[in-house]
Write a protein that holds these residues in place. Structure first.
Motif, PDB file in Angstrom:
ATOM      1  N   ALA A   1     -12.571   1.455   6.847  1.00 56.23           N
ATOM      2  CA  ALA A   1     -13.531   0.397   6.495  1.00 56.23           C
ATOM      3  C   ALA A   1     -14.509   0.193   7.646  1.00 56.23           C
ATOM      4  CB  ALA A   1     -12.791  -0.896   6.165  1.00 56.23           C
ATOM      5  N   VAL A   2     -14.013   0.243   8.874  1.00 58.65           N
ATOM      6  CA  VAL A   2     -14.903   0.200  10.046  1.00 58.65           C
ATOM      7  C   VAL A   2     -15.890   1.367   9.958  1.00 58.65           C
ATOM      8  CG1 VAL A   2     -15.015   0.502  12.565  1.00 58.65           C
ATOM      9  CG2 VAL A   2     -13.246  -0.952  11.550  1.00 58.65           C
ATOM     10  N   GLY A   3     -15.404   2.494   9.510  1.00 56.49           N
ATOM     11  CA  GLY A   3     -16.240   3.692   9.375  1.00 56.49           C
ATOM     12  C   GLY A   3     -17.219   3.641   8.221  1.00 56.49           C
ATOM     13  N   GLN A   4     -17.245   2.518   7.475  1.00 58.08           N
ATOM     14  CA  GLN A   4     -18.261   2.239   6.450  1.00 58.08           C
ATOM     15  C   GLN A   4     -18.046   2.889   5.083  1.00 58.08           C
ATOM     16  OE1 GLN A   4     -21.032  -0.205   7.205  1.00 58.08           O
ATOM     17  NE2 GLN A   4     -19.223  -0.525   8.466  1.00 58.08           N
ATOM     18  N   ALA A   5     -16.807   3.208   4.741  1.00 67.02           N
ATOM     19  CA  ALA A   5     -16.563   3.568   3.337  1.00 67.02           C
ATOM     20  C   ALA A   5     -16.873   2.335   2.488  1.00 67.02           C
ATOM     21  CB  ALA A   5     -15.097   3.969   3.158  1.00 67.02           C
ATOM     22  N   GLY A   6     -17.405   2.574   1.281  1.00 65.78           N
ATOM     23  CA  GLY A   6     -17.701   1.448   0.384  1.00 65.78           C
ATOM     24  C   GLY A   6     -16.438   0.912  -0.269  1.00 65.78           C
ATOM     25  N   LEU A   7     -15.511   1.832  -0.562  1.00 68.82           N
ATOM     26  CA  LEU A   7     -14.262   1.444  -1.234  1.00 68.82           C
ATOM     27  C   LEU A   7     -13.104   2.170  -0.570  1.00 68.82           C
ATOM     28  CD1 LEU A   7     -12.840  -0.019  -3.626  1.00 68.82           C
ATOM     29  CD2 LEU A   7     -13.204   2.046  -4.987  1.00 68.82           C
ATOM     30  N   ILE A   8     -12.106   1.379  -0.192  1.00 66.10           N
ATOM     31  CA  ILE A   8     -10.885   1.938   0.389  1.00 66.10           C
ATOM     32  C   ILE A   8      -9.817   1.867  -0.687  1.00 66.10           C
ATOM     33  CG2 ILE A   8      -9.083   1.585   2.131  1.00 66.10           C
ATOM     34  CD1 ILE A   8     -11.769   2.305   3.423  1.00 66.10           C
ATOM     35  N   MET A   9      -9.299   3.028  -1.065  1.00 64.42           N
ATOM     36  CA  MET A   9      -8.218   2.992  -2.058  1.00 64.42           C
ATOM     37  C   MET A   9      -6.887   3.252  -1.377  1.00 64.42           C
ATOM     38  SD  MET A   9      -7.768   4.648  -5.802  1.00 64.42           S
ATOM     39  CE  MET A   9      -9.261   3.891  -6.373  1.00 64.42           C
ATOM     40  N   VAL A  10      -6.024   2.257  -1.480  1.00 62.48           N
ATOM     41  CA  VAL A  10      -4.684   2.390  -0.904  1.00 62.48           C
ATOM     42  C   VAL A  10      -3.901   3.399  -1.745  1.00 62.48           C
ATOM     43  CG1 VAL A  10      -2.514   1.120  -0.532  1.00 62.48           C
ATOM     44  CG2 VAL A  10      -4.705   0.121   0.170  1.00 62.48           C
ATOM     45  N   GLU A  11      -3.130   4.163  -1.041  1.00 60.53           N
ATOM     46  CA  GLU A  11      -2.313   5.252  -1.606  1.00 60.53           C
ATOM     47  C   GLU A  11      -1.490   4.841  -2.825  1.00 60.53           C
ATOM     48  OE1 GLU A  11      -0.482   4.638   2.279  1.00 60.53           O
ATOM     49  OE2 GLU A  11       1.352   5.441   1.407  1.00 60.53           O
ATOM     50  N   SER A  12      -1.005   5.829  -3.538  1.00 62.11           N
ATOM     51  CA  SER A  12      -0.138   5.596  -4.690  1.00 62.11           C
ATOM     52  C   SER A  12       1.024   4.705  -4.254  1.00 62.11           C
ATOM     53  CB  SER A  12       0.382   6.936  -5.212  1.00 62.11           C
ATOM     54  OG  SER A  12       1.135   6.706  -6.368  1.00 62.11           O
ATOM     55  N   THR A  13       1.118   3.558  -4.899  1.00 65.93           N
ATOM     56  CA  THR A  13       2.079   2.523  -4.506  1.00 65.93           C
ATOM     57  C   THR A  13       3.018   2.311  -5.685  1.00 65.93           C
ATOM     58  OG1 THR A  13       0.410   1.581  -3.039  1.00 65.93           O
ATOM     59  CG2 THR A  13       2.217   0.133  -3.679  1.00 65.93           C
ATOM     60  N   ALA A  14       4.310   2.406  -5.409  1.00 62.53           N
ATOM     61  CA  ALA A  14       5.290   2.515  -6.499  1.00 62.53           C
ATOM     62  C   ALA A  14       5.549   1.179  -7.185  1.00 62.53           C
ATOM     63  CB  ALA A  14       6.594   3.080  -5.943  1.00 62.53           C
ATOM     64  N   VAL A  15       5.529   1.209  -8.516  1.00 66.25           N
ATOM     65  CA  VAL A  15       5.772  -0.014  -9.288  1.00 66.25           C
ATOM     66  C   VAL A  15       7.267  -0.276  -9.484  1.00 66.25           C
ATOM     67  CG1 VAL A  15       3.511   0.019 -10.428  1.00 66.25           C
ATOM     68  CG2 VAL A  15       5.463   1.133 -11.549  1.00 66.25           C
ATOM     69  N   THR A  16       8.103   0.734  -9.241  1.00 67.53           N
ATOM     70  CA  THR A  16       9.561   0.534  -9.251  1.00 67.53           C
ATOM     71  C   THR A  16      10.139   1.400  -8.126  1.00 67.53           C
ATOM     72  OG1 THR A  16      10.089   2.407 -10.696  1.00 67.53           O
ATOM     73  CG2 THR A  16       9.630   0.328 -11.799  1.00 67.53           C
ATOM     74  N   PRO A  17      11.307   1.035  -7.602  1.00 64.02           N
ATOM     75  CA  PRO A  17      11.902   1.887  -6.545  1.00 64.02           C
ATOM     76  C   PRO A  17      12.146   3.309  -7.038  1.00 64.02           C
ATOM     77  CG  PRO A  17      13.035  -0.230  -6.680  1.00 64.02           C
ATOM     78  CD  PRO A  17      12.087  -0.179  -7.845  1.00 64.02           C
ATOM     79  N   GLU A  18      12.575   3.460  -8.289  1.00 65.78           N
ATOM     80  CA  GLU A  18      12.862   4.806  -8.810  1.00 65.78           C
ATOM     81  C   GLU A  18      11.574   5.593  -9.068  1.00 65.78           C
ATOM     82  OE1 GLU A  18      14.617   2.997 -12.137  1.00 65.78           O
ATOM     83  OE2 GLU A  18      12.988   3.500 -13.498  1.00 65.78           O
ATOM     84  N   GLY A  19      10.413   4.904  -8.983  1.00 62.81           N
ATOM     85  CA  GLY A  19       9.124   5.559  -9.210  1.00 62.81           C
ATOM     86  C   GLY A  19       8.477   6.034  -7.920  1.00 62.81           C
ATOM     87  N   ARG A  20       9.218   5.976  -6.809  1.00 65.42           N
ATOM     88  CA  ARG A  20       8.657   6.470  -5.543  1.00 65.42           C
ATOM     89  C   ARG A  20       8.708   7.995  -5.493  1.00 65.42           C
ATOM     90  NH1 ARG A  20      12.401   3.298  -1.460  1.00 65.42           N
ATOM     91  NH2 ARG A  20      13.822   3.728  -3.184  1.00 65.42           N
ATOM     92  N   ILE A  21       7.708   8.571  -4.865  1.00 67.55           N
ATOM     93  CA  ILE A  21       7.736  10.017  -4.640  1.00 67.55           C
ATOM     94  C   ILE A  21       8.816  10.307  -3.602  1.00 67.55           C
ATOM     95  CG2 ILE A  21       6.379  12.015  -3.849  1.00 67.55           C
ATOM     96  CD1 ILE A  21       3.857  10.305  -4.691  1.00 67.55           C
ATOM     97  N   SER A  22       8.901   9.421  -2.605  1.00 66.15           N
ATOM     98  CA  SER A  22       9.938   9.535  -1.584  1.00 66.15           C
ATOM     99  C   SER A  22      10.256   8.128  -1.093  1.00 66.15           C
ATOM    100  CB  SER A  22       9.448  10.371  -0.402  1.00 66.15           C
ATOM    101  OG  SER A  22       8.597   9.580   0.410  1.00 66.15           O
ATOM    102  N   THR A  23      11.292   7.997  -0.292  1.00 63.67           N
ATOM    103  CA  THR A  23      11.654   6.668   0.213  1.00 63.67           C
ATOM    104  C   THR A  23      10.644   6.162   1.244  1.00 63.67           C
ATOM    105  OG1 THR A  23      13.078   7.706   1.852  1.00 63.67           O
ATOM    106  CG2 THR A  23      14.118   6.990  -0.191  1.00 63.67           C
ATOM    107  N   TYR A  24       9.689   6.995   1.617  1.00 64.82           N
ATOM    108  CA  TYR A  24       8.672   6.578   2.590  1.00 64.82           C
ATOM    109  C   TYR A  24       7.434   5.975   1.925  1.00 64.82           C
ATOM    110  CZ  TYR A  24      11.512   9.666   5.483  1.00 64.82           C
ATOM    111  OH  TYR A  24      12.553  10.263   6.133  1.00 64.82           O
ATOM    112  N   ASP A  25       7.465   5.828   0.588  1.00 63.02           N
ATOM    113  CA  ASP A  25       6.288   5.322  -0.141  1.00 63.02           C
ATOM    114  C   ASP A  25       6.136   3.819  -0.015  1.00 63.02           C
ATOM    115  OD1 ASP A  25       6.410   7.901  -1.074  1.00 63.02           O
ATOM    116  OD2 ASP A  25       6.143   7.369  -3.169  1.00 63.02           O
ATOM    117  N   LEU A  26       4.887   3.363  -0.111  1.00 60.10           N
ATOM    118  CA  LEU A  26       4.638   1.930  -0.262  1.00 60.10           C
ATOM    119  C   LEU A  26       5.111   1.493  -1.634  1.00 60.10           C
ATOM    120  CD1 LEU A  26       1.038   1.327   1.158  1.00 60.10           C
ATOM    121  CD2 LEU A  26       3.229   0.703   2.192  1.00 60.10           C
TER     122      LEU A  26
END
Ligand SMILES: Cc1cc2nc3c(=O)[nH]c(=O)nc-3n(C[C@H](O)[C@H](O)[C@H](O)COP(=O)(O)O)c2cc1C
Length: 339
Positions: free
Chosen positions: A49-74
């Protein structure tokens, strides 16, 4: 002729200061398996955002624990996640960018020791578990999880939500005939395969009035997968449901290599934009300002999404502005002569 890349873009009630989007990228940086935002995430997103992107999209964020790609996911599956996510939106907003979040569910591509679920009981590869076919209760619970995720995204201050319907994750597993072999009303015809996404969108709309994007894989690189007419059908249905932009990626449904050359997916954004008459985002090896500007000037897409270019250079918009002879509203360090 003025540059489109640096002109504002309004979607519903949200105005982006330019058309440069930081594409969602999983950082696999959650340490304690609780899905919670770490200081790293705030710095990572704020710096773009400091670098002036207009839109920052946060990474794929899991809606359920079993929906994570890995245990390191948001995660966004419980209210405890809201505080950390709000720290990201506040940091991003502090530099004049808008904040989006991609809501995801990995389905059969969850790399987890626990049970995993999909449209049909087909493993992604021999490196993955065979998923359990979702029954109606599981489908309903998962749709509700997307809705609850959207509600939490609202509470965390996001401006835009994107549903992750690409790269062979759960929504894509329902959409694709390669992964959806169901005999019920969620399988078979394109209309039936679209049903899960349709219901997710309807549920999300009950709690979210803001702009809603969907990312799709617009080429599955297999003749038995979805074809152009299927994607155009999905796009027209999304448009009817009020989706404001389709973010056009490709691949990931089955383990085949995706081609990789400059702008390799732009053609999908272009076709869907022209034929379904809906705004699109182009992504995939867009690395120069001139290339990005060409895409926008020629009406091939409405927004450009950049992933790896932003990993390499958080100040990519400055690089693009220099290429295009544009002066951008600069963060303080530019004004002090940073080059
Ligand atoms: C480290 C990394 C993580 C990614 N995670 C996601 C993700 O969470 N969601 C998504 O839709 N795409 C994800 N992608 C794909 C990117 O958003 C993008 O579509 C792809 O990298 C092509 O764009 P690029 O050539 O600008 O990197 C990821 C890519 C990378 C490199």
């Amino acid at each position: 002729m003025s540059n489109k890349l640096f002109s504002p873009y309004t979607i519903k009630d949200v105005t982006l200061k330019n058309r440069i989007v930081m594409s969602p990228m999983c950082m696999y940086s959650v340490e304690s398996e609780d899905g919670k935002v770490q200081p790293f995430h705030i710095t990572h997103y704020e710096s773009r955002a400091v670098g002036q992107a207009g839109l920052i999209m946060v990474e794929s964020t899991a809606v359920t624990p079993e929906g994570r790609i890995s245990t390191y996911d948001l995660g966004i599956w419980e209210d405890e996640h809201i505080t950390g996510l709000r720290q990201i939106t506040e940091a991003v907003h502090g530099h004049g960018a808008k904040a989006a979040i991609q809501l995801g569910h990995a389905g059969r591509k969850a790399n987890l020791p626990s049970k995993i679920y999909s449209a049909s009981p087909l493993a992604f590869s021999d490196q993955y578990q065979t998923p359990i076919e979702m029954d109606q209760d599981k489908i309903n619970d998962t749709i509700k999880a997307f809705q609850d995720g959207a509600q939490r995204a609202k509470e965390a201050g996001f401006d835009i939500i994107e549903m992750h319907g690409a790269h062979g994750y759960l929504i894509n597993q329902f959409l694709s005939p390669l992964t959806n072999k169901r005999k019920d009303e969620y399988g078979g015809s394109a209309e039936n395969r679209y049903r899960f996404l349709r219901e997710v969108i309807e549920a999300v709309k009950e709690v979210w009035n803001g702009p809603l994007f969907v990312r799709i894989s617009a080429n599955e690189y297999d003749e038995n997968g979805n074809h152009q007419e299927d994607f155009l059908y999905f796009a027209s249905e999304m448009k009817k449901q009020g989706i404001v932009l389709i973010d056009c990626s490709s691949g990931g449904v089955i383990p085949v290599k995706v081609p990789s050359y400059p702008g390799y997916q732009v053609t999908y954004a272009e076709q869907i934009r022209k034929e379904a008459e809906i705004a699109t985002g182009a992504v995939g090896l867009i690395t120069s300002g001139i290339q990005a500007e060409e895409i926008l000037q020629n009406g091939r897409a409405d927004l450009v999404f950049l992933a790896r270019a932003f990993l390499r250079n958080p100040y990519w918009p400055k690089q693009a502005a220099d290429e295009l002879g544009e002066t951008i509203e600069a963060p303080v360090q530019y004004k002090r002569g940073w080059r």
